[in-house]
Motif scaffolding. Structure first.
Motif, PDB file in Angstrom:
ATOM      1  N   ARG A 287       0.831  -1.199   0.000  1.00 48.64           N
ATOM      2  CA  ARG A 287       0.000   0.000   0.000  1.00 48.64           C
ATOM      3  C   ARG A 287       0.867   1.251   0.000  1.00 48.64           C
ATOM      4  NH1 ARG A 287      -2.178  -3.404   3.927  1.00 48.64           N
ATOM      5  NH2 ARG A 287      -4.250  -4.229   3.493  1.00 48.64           N
ATOM      6  N   LYS A 288       0.268   2.377  -0.387  1.00 54.85           N
ATOM      7  CA  LYS A 288       0.970   3.649  -0.288  1.00 54.85           C
ATOM      8  C   LYS A 288       1.207   3.963   1.184  1.00 54.85           C
ATOM      9  CE  LYS A 288       0.806   4.597  -4.735  1.00 54.85           C
ATOM     10  NZ  LYS A 288       1.993   4.666  -5.590  1.00 54.85           N
ATOM     11  N   MET A 289       2.461   4.260   1.527  1.00 56.56           N
ATOM     12  CA  MET A 289       2.832   4.456   2.930  1.00 56.56           C
ATOM     13  C   MET A 289       3.209   5.907   3.248  1.00 56.56           C
ATOM     14  SD  MET A 289       5.044   0.937   3.461  1.00 56.56           S
ATOM     15  CE  MET A 289       6.111   1.224   2.042  1.00 56.56           C
ATOM     16  N   CYS A 290       3.704   6.655   2.269  1.00 55.88           N
ATOM     17  CA  CYS A 290       3.993   8.093   2.344  1.00 55.88           C
ATOM     18  C   CYS A 290       5.141   8.442   3.287  1.00 55.88           C
ATOM     19  CB  CYS A 290       2.741   8.875   2.723  1.00 55.88           C
ATOM     20  SG  CYS A 290       1.409   8.697   1.527  1.00 55.88           S
ATOM     21  N   VAL A 354      10.996  24.791   2.326  1.00 55.22           N
ATOM     22  CA  VAL A 354      10.427  23.972   3.384  1.00 55.22           C
ATOM     23  C   VAL A 354      10.537  22.514   2.942  1.00 55.22           C
ATOM     24  CG1 VAL A 354       8.338  23.407   4.668  1.00 55.22           C
ATOM     25  CG2 VAL A 354       8.864  25.785   4.132  1.00 55.22           C
ATOM     26  N   SER A 355      11.200  21.718   3.749  1.00 56.61           N
ATOM     27  CA  SER A 355      11.437  20.316   3.384  1.00 56.61           C
ATOM     28  C   SER A 355      10.652  19.394   4.301  1.00 56.61           C
ATOM     29  CB  SER A 355      12.939  19.992   3.485  1.00 56.61           C
ATOM     30  OG  SER A 355      13.153  18.603   3.286  1.00 56.61           O
ATOM     31  N   PHE A 356      10.224  18.285   3.719  1.00 61.14           N
ATOM     32  CA  PHE A 356       9.538  17.249   4.479  1.00 61.14           C
ATOM     33  C   PHE A 356      10.336  15.954   4.470  1.00 61.14           C
ATOM     34  CE2 PHE A 356       6.374  20.248   3.006  1.00 61.14           C
ATOM     35  CZ  PHE A 356       5.718  20.558   4.181  1.00 61.14           C
ATOM     36  N   GLY A 357      11.614  16.078   4.123  1.00 60.76           N
ATOM     37  CA  GLY A 357      12.488  14.913   4.157  1.00 60.76           C
ATOM     38  C   GLY A 357      12.125  13.898   3.088  1.00 60.76           C
ATOM     39  N   TYR A 358      12.443  12.658   3.385  1.00 62.31           N
ATOM     40  CA  TYR A 358      12.165  11.585   2.440  1.00 62.31           C
ATOM     41  C   TYR A 358      10.688  11.213   2.484  1.00 62.31           C
ATOM     42  CZ  TYR A 358      17.151  10.932   1.682  1.00 62.31           C
ATOM     43  OH  TYR A 358      18.457  11.119   1.332  1.00 62.31           O
ATOM     44  N   VAL A 359      10.102  11.071   1.305  1.00 62.44           N
ATOM     45  CA  VAL A 359       8.693  10.711   1.184  1.00 62.44           C
ATOM     46  C   VAL A 359       8.538   9.699   0.056  1.00 62.44           C
ATOM     47  CG1 VAL A 359       7.941  12.983   1.987  1.00 62.44           C
ATOM     48  CG2 VAL A 359       8.104  12.526  -0.463  1.00 62.44           C
ATOM     49  N   GLU A 360       7.388   9.060   0.024  1.00 64.26           N
ATOM     50  CA  GLU A 360       7.098   8.126  -1.054  1.00 64.26           C
ATOM     51  C   GLU A 360       6.615   8.892  -2.277  1.00 64.26           C
ATOM     52  OE1 GLU A 360       4.737   3.913  -1.782  1.00 64.26           O
ATOM     53  OE2 GLU A 360       4.189   5.178  -0.080  1.00 64.26           O
ATOM     54  N   ALA A 361       7.189   8.559  -3.428  1.00 67.61           N
ATOM     55  CA  ALA A 361       6.783   9.192  -4.673  1.00 67.61           C
ATOM     56  C   ALA A 361       5.465   8.591  -5.163  1.00 67.61           C
ATOM     57  CB  ALA A 361       7.870   9.020  -5.729  1.00 67.61           C
ATOM     58  N   ASN A 362       4.861   9.284  -6.137  1.00 70.45           N
ATOM     59  CA  ASN A 362       3.615   8.837  -6.769  1.00 70.45           C
ATOM     60  C   ASN A 362       2.465   8.724  -5.762  1.00 70.45           C
ATOM     61  OD1 ASN A 362       4.680   8.517  -9.485  1.00 70.45           O
ATOM     62  ND2 ASN A 362       5.851   6.805  -8.628  1.00 70.45           N
ATOM     63  N   CYS A 363       2.357   9.748  -4.948  1.00 70.15           N
ATOM     64  CA  CYS A 363       1.249   9.881  -4.013  1.00 70.15           C
ATOM     65  C   CYS A 363       0.604  11.253  -4.201  1.00 70.15           C
ATOM     66  CB  CYS A 363       1.716   9.733  -2.563  1.00 70.15           C
ATOM     67  SG  CYS A 363       2.191   8.063  -2.105  1.00 70.15           S
ATOM     68  N   ILE A 364      -0.625  11.368  -3.756  1.00 68.90           N
ATOM     69  CA  ILE A 364      -1.328  12.653  -3.789  1.00 68.90           C
ATOM     70  C   ILE A 364      -1.157  13.317  -2.434  1.00 68.90           C
ATOM     71  CG2 ILE A 364      -3.562  13.803  -4.041  1.00 68.90           C
ATOM     72  CD1 ILE A 364      -4.431  11.471  -5.819  1.00 68.90           C
ATOM     73  N   TYR A 365      -0.500  14.472  -2.431  1.00 68.88           N
ATOM     74  CA  TYR A 365      -0.213  15.192  -1.189  1.00 68.88           C
ATOM     75  C   TYR A 365      -0.879  16.569  -1.212  1.00 68.88           C
ATOM     76  CZ  TYR A 365       3.579  11.811  -0.350  1.00 68.88           C
ATOM     77  OH  TYR A 365       4.308  10.671  -0.138  1.00 68.88           O
ATOM     78  N   ILE A 366      -0.884  17.205  -0.033  1.00 67.25           N
ATOM     79  CA  ILE A 366      -1.298  18.593   0.097  1.00 67.25           C
ATOM     80  C   ILE A 366      -0.527  19.180   1.274  1.00 67.25           C
ATOM     81  CG2 ILE A 366      -3.279  18.015   1.592  1.00 67.25           C
ATOM     82  CD1 ILE A 366      -4.765  20.385   0.261  1.00 67.25           C
ATOM     83  N   ILE A 367      -0.078  20.433   1.139  1.00 65.80           N
ATOM     84  CA  ILE A 367       0.621  21.095   2.239  1.00 65.80           C
ATOM     85  C   ILE A 367      -0.416  21.806   3.103  1.00 65.80           C
ATOM     86  CG2 ILE A 367       2.457  22.682   2.891  1.00 65.80           C
ATOM     87  CD1 ILE A 367       3.320  20.194   1.278  1.00 65.80           C
ATOM     88  N   LEU A 368      -0.314  21.578   4.413  1.00 67.46           N
ATOM     89  CA  LEU A 368      -1.280  22.123   5.361  1.00 67.46           C
ATOM     90  C   LEU A 368      -0.623  23.145   6.276  1.00 67.46           C
ATOM     91  CD1 LEU A 368      -2.870  18.711   6.420  1.00 67.46           C
ATOM     92  CD2 LEU A 368      -3.761  20.313   4.698  1.00 67.46           C
ATOM     93  N   SER A 369      -1.391  24.106   6.697  1.00 68.85           N
ATOM     94  CA  SER A 369      -0.950  25.082   7.690  1.00 68.85           C
ATOM     95  C   SER A 369      -1.740  24.848   8.970  1.00 68.85           C
ATOM     96  CB  SER A 369      -1.176  26.495   7.183  1.00 68.85           C
ATOM     97  OG  SER A 369      -0.855  27.444   8.189  1.00 68.85           O
ATOM     98  N   LYS A 370      -1.038  24.809  10.095  1.00 71.20           N
ATOM     99  CA  LYS A 370      -1.715  24.591  11.365  1.00 71.20           C
ATOM    100  C   LYS A 370      -2.028  25.929  12.016  1.00 71.20           C
ATOM    101  CE  LYS A 370      -1.532  21.903  15.632  1.00 71.20           C
ATOM    102  NZ  LYS A 370      -0.726  21.019  16.507  1.00 71.20           N
ATOM    103  N   GLU A 371      -3.302  26.146  12.250  1.00 67.30           N
ATOM    104  CA  GLU A 371      -3.758  27.362  12.921  1.00 67.30           C
ATOM    105  C   GLU A 371      -4.536  26.944  14.157  1.00 67.30           C
ATOM    106  OE1 GLU A 371      -5.796  29.962  10.284  1.00 67.30           O
ATOM    107  OE2 GLU A 371      -4.174  29.997   8.800  1.00 67.30           O
ATOM    108  N   GLY A 372      -3.918  27.104  15.304  1.00 67.50           N
ATOM    109  CA  GLY A 372      -4.509  26.582  16.531  1.00 67.50           C
ATOM    110  C   GLY A 372      -4.457  25.071  16.491  1.00 67.50           C
ATOM    111  N   LYS A 373      -5.608  24.428  16.597  1.00 67.98           N
ATOM    112  CA  LYS A 373      -5.671  22.976  16.505  1.00 67.98           C
ATOM    113  C   LYS A 373      -6.162  22.506  15.145  1.00 67.98           C
ATOM    114  CE  LYS A 373      -6.475  22.213  21.476  1.00 67.98           C
ATOM    115  NZ  LYS A 373      -7.375  21.588  22.488  1.00 67.98           N
TER     116      LYS A 373
END
Length: 627
Positions: A287-290, A354-373
């Motif tokens: 499975r995709k593990m990300c 901004v880096s997220f280190g090593y990740v699994e390729a060929n996945c659908i991602y989105i960058i999120l911003s945390k505001e409070g919780k």
């Protein structure tokens, strides 16, 4: 108090602890409350053995993060587990009683109740196991502390386990495999454990079984198998830990497996009921593990008991440029959890990148911003192919629109295909004698089913009293629904001659499931190549058959109401309209080309996942990369 201060000063001198480390130890001792004296006994016990003293400090200073779940009715819960092992199921009323009355644990903090004798025995046994195996000399102390030393696997009650596991399994390394290769030793143990079997089930949603029960009764979730593995391996001096991914956008779930630390200082993954370790190989699963993390006993700088080990599994790193310096330090890599988000990892800031280190390729991602919780979209969703970030188009005004058919709301996994495809080469035959001495072919299922609702229109003009459904010789008879019609009138049999179900007393496999109009319940035969004979009591004309193989009910279900969404330029889902399904697909005439889509069934179900359409075909994340 002066004696305690003196002891801590002695520890400081012997171990060379920094002031920060001594502060951490003192904080742990404070949290022990009335149990502080037990922990001081351990430190006093090892004051003349610097290495064991360091091990004791390591356990104690990180102990405030650990608790034990105590169930008042644990004996009743374990009795149900034993019943499941024997029968393959338990009664629904017993399960409901367990869920209603028995799953209310008392949570106790380890540091407030652990005894000096327990901790000393654990440390001594762990050191003995480490030192008596030939590969032990290649295992550094810091690895020993994480892979062999911990006194528990998860949140199970405190219980001494090393001696009983060593007594049960030490012969495997004393006589079966006597070499020096830790990988081969692990393989030997895996092969033996596999013969002992493990009964996988998710119905017992309790804490860890505990080492004593697990030693003799192999049942539980995947993580229970892995924790059993740790008990066995660590008791024998084999350095083992657990790796896992917290969330897969493919299965909408998590998963874990074991790793053994090789003398090469690399980790090799394994899961004894499925596969053994291979030197230098870390494979996780299909499975995709990300992102992948490893459990740690020690509390990490971010406050969690895990560390990112994605670099051991993936070769690509993900970095994005961010111009808004006010928010870039609070960004997270996310994936979709149905129509919402799951944050996987916090960003690492490198200048304007901004880096997220090593990740699994060929996945659908989105960058999120945390505001409070709350996590909100910072970017639009994208596919990361290992080199480039390819954002989904969101401009509906300028984007081309196209007509498309939608058949599913969730990926069609291989195991579901296997279940559905068991009807291939099955036959429906008619006869006016029960022995079918002269059968008439009503319908032969030659094609691979594309949907779960299969209506077979029969050119038949002849009446029959008996109808036989027979599967091919190498397939189990596995059906969710089976109904016979003359035009629109359902023809119900007066009697059914059925083959033996997989478990005779289990409601899960009973024949009545085929006629309850629920595509999620099913009948499963005990043997392959079986048949069902339907006796209608008199000769009837059948010209239509509704056949639903076992499935996940994530195809379009006639009668359900659906709403299709696309990801728009305002960074949120926009509706493309609702439809009540009249057949096995939905047809939309104005879908933005290449947009990210999400289909919601308002009538029932939870399994839903984002997808896009290309050349008229749906693609979920499990389909990536696209050839």
């Amino acid at each position: 108090m002066n004696k305690i201060v003196t002891l801590l000063l002695v520890i400081f001198a012997i171990t060379g602890c920094t002031s920060d480390k001594m502060n951490k130890l003192e904080e742990a001792l404070e949290k022990a409350k009335n149990n502080r004296s037990e922990l001081l006994k351990v430190l006093e016990h090892y004051k003349n053995d610097s290495l064991k003293l360091k091990a004791a400090i390591f356990l104690i200073e990180n102990m405030p993060g650990y608790t034990a779940y105590h169930y008042k009715y644990i004996d009743s819960i374990q009795a149900l587990k034993k019943e499941w092992i024997i029968n393959g199921f338990v009664k629904d009323e017993d399960l409901k009683k367990m869920e209603r009355e028995w799953l209310k644990p008392e949570i106790r903090r380890d540091i407030e109740c652990i005894t000096a004798d327990f901790l000393i025995n654990n440390i001594d046994d762990a050191f003995q196991a480490w030192r008596e195996r030939p590969w032990g000399k290649y295992i550094p102390f810091d690895v020993f502390c994480e892979y062999i030393l911990p006194y528990k696997a998860n949140n199970e009650p405190l219980e001494e386990w090393r001696k009983m596991y060593k007594q049960r399994y030490s012969f495997l390394l004393d006589s079966i495999y006597t070499g020096t290769d830790v990988i081969e030793a692990t393989k030997t143990i895996c092969e033996y454990l596999k013969k002992e079997d493990f009964h996988h089930t998710h119905i017992f949603n309790t804490t860890s079984a505990g080492p004593g029960f697990a030693l003799n009764y192999r049942i539980g979730k995947c993580i229970d198998e892995l924790e059993l593995t740790m008990y066995v391996m660590r008791a024998l001096g084999i350095p083992v830990n657990i790796d896992y991914y917290p969330f897969s956008p493919e299965s909408l779930n998590n998963h874990a497996w074991c790793v053994v630390r090789d003398t090469t200082q690399e980790n090799a993954s394994f899961y004894y009921s499925e596969y053994s370790p291979r030197r230098g190989i870390r494979e996780g699963e299909f499975r995709k593990m990300c992102k992948i993390f490893r459990r740690t006993y020690a509390k990490q700088p971010d406050g969690r008991f895990q560390k990112d080990v994605s670099n051991e599994y993936f070769k690509d790193t993900l970095t994005i440029h961010v111009s808004d310096t006010g928010t870039k330090s609070n960004l997270y890599l996310g994936v979709f959890n149905r129509d919402t988000f799951y944050p996987l990892a916090k960003s690492i800031v490198k200048g304007n990148n901004v880096s997220f280190g090593y990740v699994e390729a060929n996945c659908i991602y989105i960058i999120l911003s945390k505001e409070g919780k709350e996590f909100i979209p910072f970017t639009n969703p994208f596919i990361f192919d290992g080199k480039q970030i390819n954002y989904f188009p969101t401009d509906n005004k300028n984007n081309q629109l196209e007509n498309s058919k939608v058949y599913r709301k969730f990926p069609f996994f291989a195991w579901n295909k296997d279940r559905m495809y068991r009807i291939i080469n099955s036959k429906f035959e008619g006869s006016n004698t029960i022995d079918f001495s002269h059968p008439y072919m009503l319908y032969h299922i030659c094609d691979t089913p594309k949907v779960c609702y299969n209506e077979f229109i029969l050119p038949n003009k002849q009446k029959f009293r008996y109808v036989r459904y027979k599967v091919r010789e190498n397939a189990f008879l596995e059906l969710a629904e089976l109904h016979f019609y003359h035009d629109e009138q359902e023809m119900k049999p007066a009697n059914i001659i059925a083959c033996e179900p997989y478990y005779a007393n289990a409601d899960e496999f009973k024949l009545a499931n085929c006629f309850d109009y629920d595509p999620l319940t099913y009948f499963l035969s005990k043997e392959e190549g079986q048949e069902l004979i339907f006796d209608f009591g008199s000769e009837v004309l059948i010209n239509k058959i509704l056949c639903i193989p076992r499935n996940d009910d994530n195809f379009i279900r006639p009668g359900d109401t659906y709403e299709l969404f696309y990801w728009g330029e305002d960074k949120k889902w926009s509706s493309l309209g609702k439809q009540k399904a009249k057949g096995v697909y939905l047809e939309y005439k104005k879908i933005p080309r290449n947009a990210l889509l999400f289909l919601h069934d308002e009538t029932r179900g939870k399994e839903e996942e984002v997808f896009f359409i290309k050349n008229g075909k749906q693609f979920f994340v499990d389909s990536l990369p696209i050839d």
